[in-house]
Design a protein around this motif. Structure first.
Motif, mmCIF file in Angstrom:
data_model
loop_
_atom_site.group_PDB
_atom_site.id
_atom_site.type_symbol
_atom_site.label_atom_id
_atom_site.label_comp_id
_atom_site.label_asym_id
_atom_site.label_seq_id
_atom_site.Cartn_x
_atom_site.Cartn_y
_atom_site.Cartn_z
ATOM 1 N N GLN A 281 -7.662 0.265 1.196
ATOM 2 C CA GLN A 281 -6.994 0.757 0.068
ATOM 3 C C GLN A 281 -7.998 0.803 -1.314
ATOM 4 N N PHE B 52 1.350 3.969 -3.148
ATOM 5 C CA PHE B 52 1.031 5.531 -2.976
ATOM 6 C C PHE B 52 2.460 6.267 -3.691
ATOM 7 N N ARG C 286 -6.295 -4.046 2.935
ATOM 8 C CA ARG C 286 -6.599 -4.029 1.371
ATOM 9 C C ARG C 286 -7.576 -3.558 0.951
ATOM 10 N N VAL D 137 0.843 -1.123 -0.059
ATOM 11 C CA VAL D 137 0.104 -0.027 -0.009
ATOM 12 C C VAL D 137 0.758 1.192 0.051
ATOM 13 N N VAL E 257 -8.994 4.277 -2.512
ATOM 14 C CA VAL E 257 -7.894 4.716 -3.099
ATOM 15 C C VAL E 257 -8.294 5.849 -4.191
ATOM 16 N N TRP F 88 -5.621 9.346 0.320
ATOM 17 C CA TRP F 88 -4.325 8.705 0.794
ATOM 18 C C TRP F 88 -4.092 8.858 2.219
ATOM 19 N N VAL G 189 -5.596 6.172 4.213
ATOM 20 C CA VAL G 189 -5.036 4.846 3.840
ATOM 21 C C VAL G 189 -3.566 4.609 4.492
ATOM 22 N N ILE H 187 -2.056 -6.235 -4.505
ATOM 23 C CA ILE H 187 -2.175 -4.758 -4.244
ATOM 24 C C ILE H 187 -1.750 -4.004 -5.360
#
Lengths: 313, 268
Positions: B225, A146, B222, A142, B229, B233, B236, A254
């Motif tokens: 996210q 980003f 997960r 994750v 998303v 951010w 997250v 992911i």
């Protein structure tokens, strides 16, 4: 070892044939059976049986619930190799291994070497270098997702600062595999670093002292003392990293979901997709068996050829 | 002197590169949306907004609790089951022990993923879907753990064994009164290792959970996210920080111990 004898050795030494009764003689067997039962039971149910069942399933067509319906022999395996998707998955997995294994090991070795110096505050650096060991694949992926982001991501921002145009990290098929590899290398480093550092610290200090007296430089010592003495540990880490690469899943799931255009469809992801998204348990099991064979062969090869080059203390 | 400054420079550079993703995630988790949009490295003003939002938007505390339960049970089970087997391999000789030992070694050659399809069916037929049992029991038996403990058990001094004999302790009493306390440090090593790996498990919990009841924080992350998303951010990253905090702390505390223990298990 300074102690001359351990319990295990002593027990062995003093074991004498006796005239005990059958019940007494089998005492050890009964104890062993009792203590080993949990392990053996769990290994049987969750390791040996499923391994055999995977092999069985790989020779069958199955229904959506995963029950075997028709025996098809090697049909599933043939089917796989006819599939462009599977051949691609093999190629991608090999490329991924080639990207990640050498880079991981070299990076971890470099970090271990510089963290093995006797300097003030070295403990802090060691903790930092080991920190990725605590990072889960989900969190790592994750965070990197980003950083790889095309517009809000810091990586493209950094490239922009030095005048390099933005990179489509996860949407270009060549870059996507490299991006997944970067994430994987980063994640692997903590563990490899820790083991290699342990290996370095086990090397006898006297070797370096006498080398220094002889006026040997840093790189001479590195080549002639450190690497040979560290080789068992290096050998172990290479094997582990190899096997870990084959088993990568979370970062793919992911970061890219196997895309773009299956460019990051690594073998485990392919098995997962085949079984739990398409419900094709036969071909999925065939892939699982091929994975098992690949890991087995690599492990055995490494033992066979690695051992010769390895210097054991 | 020259050499020292070169080393410090290398160490510092390496530390910055290696730690940046973690540092950055923490930093972003304290940023406002406008800071994130400006691609700042440090927040212009520290805000706890993301943490507040992540608590309310997903049941993150519930996920964290599930992960704690799963990781603790697995670690405990792993320690007990491995210790029992290790005790036999270290102290109780019997004909065929070598063969059983080989059987244990053979499990190291089976990649867990090669067994996941039948294991999934087993869990289904046992009715263990969405149950802690599915995420804990299959991981209790561990060849690596058994070897690690066995290595340490074998160093129990003869005097202790003799004393136990004189005292007339049974095998089991010798095991838990003498061997277990003696090998405390290797239990700690295996415990840290077990907790880290279980906490960080991903694929298996993904397969055996279909709702939030026992879902772990990794799968929660997960989901977070996937849902958030491109929109948030900061939120997250706050989730990610909550996920890594326990294991990073555990690692910081137990790193020395873990390194010593793992090296021993891996090399000797």
């Amino acid at each position: 070892m300074h102690r001359s004898k351990t319990v295990a050795e002593t027990i062995k030494q003093y074991r004498v044939p006796s005239t005990r009764t059958f019940w007494q003689k089998t005492a050890n067997y009964r104890t062993a059976a009792l203590y080993l039962l949990p392990s053996l039971l769990l290994f049987s149910v969750f390791m040996f049986y499923p391994m055999i069942y995977s092999l069985y399933l790989s020779f069958f067509f199955t229904d959506a619930q995963g029950s075997a319906t028709t025996f098809v022999g090697f049909e599933n395996y043939l089917y796989l190799f006819q599939q462009a998707s599977f051949r691609n998955s093999l190629l991608v997995t090999l490329l991924f291994v080639a990207y990640t294994v050498p880079a991981s090991v070299i990076l971890a070795l470099f970090l271990a070497l510089i963290a093995n110096e006797k300097l003030r505050g070295i403990g802090f650096f060691r903790t930092i270098f080991a920190s990725t060991l605590g990072m889960s694949v989900a969190a790592s992926a994750v965070i990197w997702l980003f950083m790889f982001h095309p517009t809000t991501g810091i990586l493209n921002a950094a490239l922009g600062l030095i005048g390099i145009p933005a990179v489509s990290w996860l949407t270009n098929s060549t870059m996507a595999l490299i991006s997944v590899s970067i994430t994987t290398i980063w994640m692997n480093t903590g563990f490899s670093f820790l083991i290699l550092l342990g290996g370095l610290q086990n090397i006898d200090e006297h070797l370096y002292e006498s080398a220094r007296i002889d006026g040997a430089g840093y790189f001479y010592q590195l080549r002639r003392i450190t690497v040979p003495m560290l080789s068992p540990t290096l050998f172990f880490i290479i094997t582990i990293t190899f096997i870990n690469s084959f088993q990568s899943f979370g970062q793919v799931d992911i970061l890219t979901g196997g895309g773009p255009a299956e460019a990051t469809n690594l073998i485990i992801y392919s098995i997962y997709r085949e079984a739990f998204i398409y419900y094709q348990f036969g071909p999925a099991s065939a892939q699982a068996i091929l994975l098992f064979l690949a890991v087995l062969v690599i492990t055995l090869l490494q033992f066979k050829f690695g051992e010769k080059k390895v210097h054991y203390q | 002197m020259m050499r020292k400054s070169i080393m410090y420079t290398l160490l510092t550079l390496a530390a910055i590169v290696m730690f940046f993703p973690i540092f950055y995630a923490i930093s972003v988790s304290f940023m406002s949306t406008s800071d994130i949009a400006e691609r700042r490295v440090l927040p212009s003003a520290v805000t706890l907004e993301n943490y507040r939002n992540v608590m309310t938007s997903v049941p993150i505390l519930h996920y964290l609790r599930n992960s704690f339960v799963v990781a603790s049970i697995t670690t405990l089970g792993m320690l007990v089951v491995s210790a029992l087997a290790a005790f036999i391999f270290a102290f109780v000789p019997f004909r065929g022990r070598q063969a059983v030992f080989l059987l244990f070694i053979s499990t190291l050659l089976i990649p867990w993923e090669a067994t996941m399809i039948p294991n999934f069916f087993t869990i289904q037929s046992l009715g263990w879907m969405n149950n802690y049992l599915a995420m804990t029991v299959p991981f209790f038996a561990l060849a690596f753990g058994t070897f690690l403990l066995r290595q340490h058990f074998k160093t129990v001094p003869l005097e202790l064994y003799e004393a136990a004999q004189v005292e007339g302790l049974s095998k089991f009493q010798f095991f838990y009164k003498v061997v277990v306390p003696y090998a405390k440090t290797s239990f700690v090593t295996l415990g840290i290792y077990g907790f880290l790996t279980t906490w960080n498990m991903y694929l298996w919990p993904l397969l055996v959970t279909t709702n939030d009841s026992v879902r772990t924080v990794q799968i929660g992350l997960r989901r977070l996210q996937a849902d958030e998303v491109a929109t948030n951010w900061g939120l997250v990253m706050a989730g990610a920080v909550l996920v890594i905090l326990p294991t990073l702390l555990l690692l910081a505390v137990g790193q020395k111990q873990l390194q010593k223990g793992l090296t021993k298990g891996a090399i000797k």
